[in-house]
Design an enzyme around this catalytic site. Structure first.
Site, PDB file in Angstrom:
ATOM      1  N   THR A 177      11.728   5.652  -8.085  1.00 18.20           N
ATOM      2  CA  THR A 177      13.010   6.134  -8.602  1.00 18.20           C
ATOM      3  C   THR A 177      12.894   7.608  -8.966  1.00 18.20           C
ATOM      4  OG1 THR A 177      13.558   3.930  -9.391  1.00 18.20           O
ATOM      5  CG2 THR A 177      14.787   5.760 -10.363  1.00 18.20           C
ATOM      6  N   ASN A 201      14.693  -3.344   1.253  1.00 22.87           N
ATOM      7  CA  ASN A 201      14.138  -4.250   0.251  1.00 22.87           C
ATOM      8  C   ASN A 201      14.872  -5.573   0.165  1.00 22.87           C
ATOM      9  OD1 ASN A 201      16.007  -2.124  -0.737  1.00 22.87           O
ATOM     10  ND2 ASN A 201      16.068  -3.400  -2.565  1.00 22.87           N
ATOM     11  N   GLN A 223       9.090   0.190   0.460  1.00 24.27           N
ATOM     12  CA  GLN A 223       8.748  -1.135   1.004  1.00 24.27           C
ATOM     13  C   GLN A 223       7.890  -1.012   2.258  1.00 24.27           C
ATOM     14  OE1 GLN A 223       9.376  -4.038  -0.409  1.00 24.27           O
ATOM     15  NE2 GLN A 223      10.899  -3.480  -1.936  1.00 24.27           N
ATOM     16  N   SER A 232       5.671   3.730  -4.133  1.00 24.49           N
ATOM     17  CA  SER A 232       5.447   3.284  -5.497  1.00 24.49           C
ATOM     18  C   SER A 232       4.301   2.284  -5.536  1.00 24.49           C
ATOM     19  CB  SER A 232       6.734   2.616  -5.979  1.00 24.49           C
ATOM     20  OG  SER A 232       6.644   2.276  -7.326  1.00 24.49           O
ATOM     21  N   ALA A 233       3.433   2.392  -6.548  1.00 26.57           N
ATOM     22  CA  ALA A 233       2.252   1.524  -6.601  1.00 26.57           C
ATOM     23  C   ALA A 233       2.601   0.046  -6.813  1.00 26.57           C
ATOM     24  CB  ALA A 233       1.318   1.999  -7.722  1.00 26.57           C
ATOM     25  N   HIS A 234       3.646  -0.231  -7.602  1.00 23.37           N
ATOM     26  CA  HIS A 234       3.856  -1.637  -7.981  1.00 23.37           C
ATOM     27  C   HIS A 234       4.455  -2.500  -6.871  1.00 23.37           C
ATOM     28  CE1 HIS A 234       8.265  -2.220  -8.944  1.00 23.37           C
ATOM     29  NE2 HIS A 234       8.239  -0.904  -8.939  1.00 23.37           N
ATOM     30  N   THR A 245       1.489  15.559 -18.036  1.00 17.93           N
ATOM     31  CA  THR A 245       0.127  15.018 -17.970  1.00 17.93           C
ATOM     32  C   THR A 245       0.067  13.875 -16.973  1.00 17.93           C
ATOM     33  OG1 THR A 245      -0.241  15.644 -20.256  1.00 17.93           O
ATOM     34  CG2 THR A 245      -1.701  13.955 -19.355  1.00 17.93           C
ATOM     35  N   CYS A 247      17.334  -4.944  -9.573  1.00 19.73           N
ATOM     36  CA  CYS A 247      18.102  -4.047 -10.427  1.00 19.73           C
ATOM     37  C   CYS A 247      19.532  -4.523 -10.583  1.00 19.73           C
ATOM     38  CB  CYS A 247      18.108  -2.652  -9.832  1.00 19.73           C
ATOM     39  SG  CYS A 247      16.636  -2.288  -8.897  1.00 19.73           S
TER      40      CYS A 247
HETATM   41  C1  LIG Z   1      11.527  -0.787  -5.719  1.00 23.99           C
HETATM   42  C2  LIG Z   1      12.186   0.197  -4.844  1.00 23.99           C
HETATM   43  C3  LIG Z   1      12.538   1.477  -5.327  1.00 23.99           C
HETATM   44  C4  LIG Z   1      12.314   1.883  -6.763  1.00 23.99           C
HETATM   45  O1  LIG Z   1      10.943   2.046  -7.031  1.00 23.99           O
HETATM   46  P1  LIG Z   1      10.381   2.072  -8.528  1.00 23.99           P
HETATM   47  O2  LIG Z   1       8.963   2.503  -8.347  1.00 23.99           O
HETATM   48  O3  LIG Z   1      10.508   0.676  -9.036  1.00 23.99           O
HETATM   49  O4  LIG Z   1      11.169   3.051  -9.297  1.00 23.99           O
HETATM   50  C5  LIG Z   1      13.131   2.358  -4.441  1.00 23.99           C
HETATM   51  N1  LIG Z   1      13.358   2.020  -3.166  1.00 23.99           N
HETATM   52  C6  LIG Z   1      13.025   0.812  -2.662  1.00 23.99           C
HETATM   53  C7  LIG Z   1      13.303   0.503  -1.231  1.00 23.99           C
HETATM   54  C8  LIG Z   1      12.436  -0.139  -3.487  1.00 23.99           C
HETATM   55  O5  LIG Z   1      12.121  -1.324  -2.995  1.00 23.99           O
END
Ligand SMILES: *Cc1c(COP(=O)(O)O)cnc(C)c1O
Length: 385
Positions: A74, A153, A181, A201-203, A242, A328
């Site tokens: 994000t 996603n 994704q 994004s790592a998660h 940081t 979301c």
């Molecule tokens: C999850 C997702 C995001 C947002 O990522 P965050 O790291 O959770 O802020 C943006 N774009 C796509 C396609 C996602 O699946």
């Protein structure tokens, strides 16, 4: 109650034990600030960040200096879109994007539109694909940026990023790709695919929440993004603050593991997804696939259950953690903007479920989810008036 079977891997993923192990020392004994140049605590943190930067770059086919660490996609998306719009003001103020993007893109583009940016929203077909001729036709002298995702996603559609990159490069327009994704799941190479800016994004990748990265092309010519926060000069001034050293170490390790296992894992997930899809369609009638049948994100299956309310269905199968929209948006009862964009009615959108499979999904789980889904759909249809 026993914990449900997790089938929501497009919302988030558990941290892989190999990733956690790599991160742990950086919470405790190696706690230094990567910007502290005067002592060993800082050097240790710096070395770890350097190594993670090299891994992230290698996975994307980029150079280490082209990686900007963020708190997640994000933030990366905001920096990419606002930063590019701000630094390209002289050139023009037109952006091209698509109706099925993640809310992080859609809402940022709307925010910019409210401040005078012109936007072209490309439509998609029933499978969620854009038309490359429509993309080419939308580009004008004033277009500064095209923002299109690698993999959707909600319904798993893969955009032809190499073709999009080629069209943009020929016309001298920046290509920003939300690859949250895609990274670690499908092959992506920023040079081959002519991507100028890319966020992940790592998660979503078996790493920790709150860590991510933005690839920003550094040469031929470099892309300039106006910083959206001000402070120390970290991350080439584009993202001061940081650094989240344990998170960055986790992101690096997550990329490394995902790259090693990409092709075997894609094949395994494709097989499991087909098993889930076949099992459910054999068990109940009136089920249709949302999104493409073949060229898709391996671990995504979005199904429409005719005449069944998805919220009721989720209540009826609490033993499975699935989603009826993106994480979301799923507290609201707004129909999914992605399903609407591919032509679904509100009713269809409210009768659809997303099953997300991932690294820890087993064949046993898939078979159990088939059983539970089929039973729940039958029960709901029998009790319907
Ligand atoms: C999850 C997702 C995001 C947002 O990522 P965050 O790291 O959770 O802020 C943006 N774009 C796509 C396609 C996602 O699946």
């Amino acid at each position: 109650m026993e914990r449900p079977i997790y089938m929501d891997y497009q919302a988030t993923t558990p941290v892989d034990p190999r990733v956690l192990e790599a991160m742990l020392p950086y919470f405790s004994e190696r706690f230094g600030n990567a910007a502290s140049g005067g002592h060993a605590f800082g050097w240790e943190a710096q070395a770890a960040v350097k190594r993670a930067r090299e891994i992230c770059a290698k996975v994307l086919g980029a150079e280490p200096m082209e990686i900007v660490f963020t708190s997640g996609s994000t933030e990366g998306i905001g920096l990419a879109l606002k930063g590019a719009a701000e630094s390209c003001l002289q050139r023009g103020r037109h952006i091209v994007t698509c109706a099925t993007e993640h809310p992080a893109v859609i809402d940022t583009v709307r925010h910019l539109a409210a401040r005078g940016l012109e936007v072209t929203w490309l439509p998609v077909d029933r499978e969620g694909s854009i038309d490359l001729r429509q993309l080419a036709a939308a580009l004008t002298e004033r277009t500064i940026l095209v923002a299109l995702m690698a993999a959707n996603n909600e319904i798993g559609t893969l955009h032809p990023i190499a073709d999009i990159g080629r069209v943009c490069r020929e016309r001298g327009v920046l290509f920003f790709c939300d690859a949250t994704q895609g990274v670690g799941k499908i092959p992506i190479d920023v040079r081959r695919d002519a991507i100028d800016i890319l966020s992940f994004s790592a998660h979503k990748l078996y790493g920790p929440k709150g860590a991510g990265a933005l690839y920003v092309r550094g040469k031929d010519p470099p892309v300039r993004l106006a910083a959206q926060t001000q402070g120390g000069g970290q991350e080439r001034g584009m993202r001061p603050g940081t650094l989240n050293v344990p998170g960055i170490v986790g992101l690096g390790r997550a990329c490394e593991v995902a790259a090693e296992e990409l092709s075997t894992e894609a094949a395994r997930l494709t097989r499991l997804r087909r098993r889930l899809h076949d099992g459910i369609t054999r068990g109940v009638a009136g089920v249709a696939l949302n999104g493409p049948a073949e060229k898709r994100l391996p671990g995504n299956l979005n199904l429409w259950f005719e005449g069944v309310d998805s919220a009721a269905l989720m209540m009826e199968m609490k033993e499975v953690a699935v989603s009826s929209g993106s994480a979301c948006a799923s507290t609201e009862r707004e129909p999914s903007h992605v399903l609407k964009a591919i032509g679904a009615s509100d009713r269809q959108a409210h009768s659809s479920l997303r099953f997300g499979l991932g690294r820890m999904t087993t064949e046993w789980e898939v078979d159990r989810v088939v059983e539970l889904t089929v039973r729940a759909v039958r029960r709901l249809r029998e009790s319907a008036p």
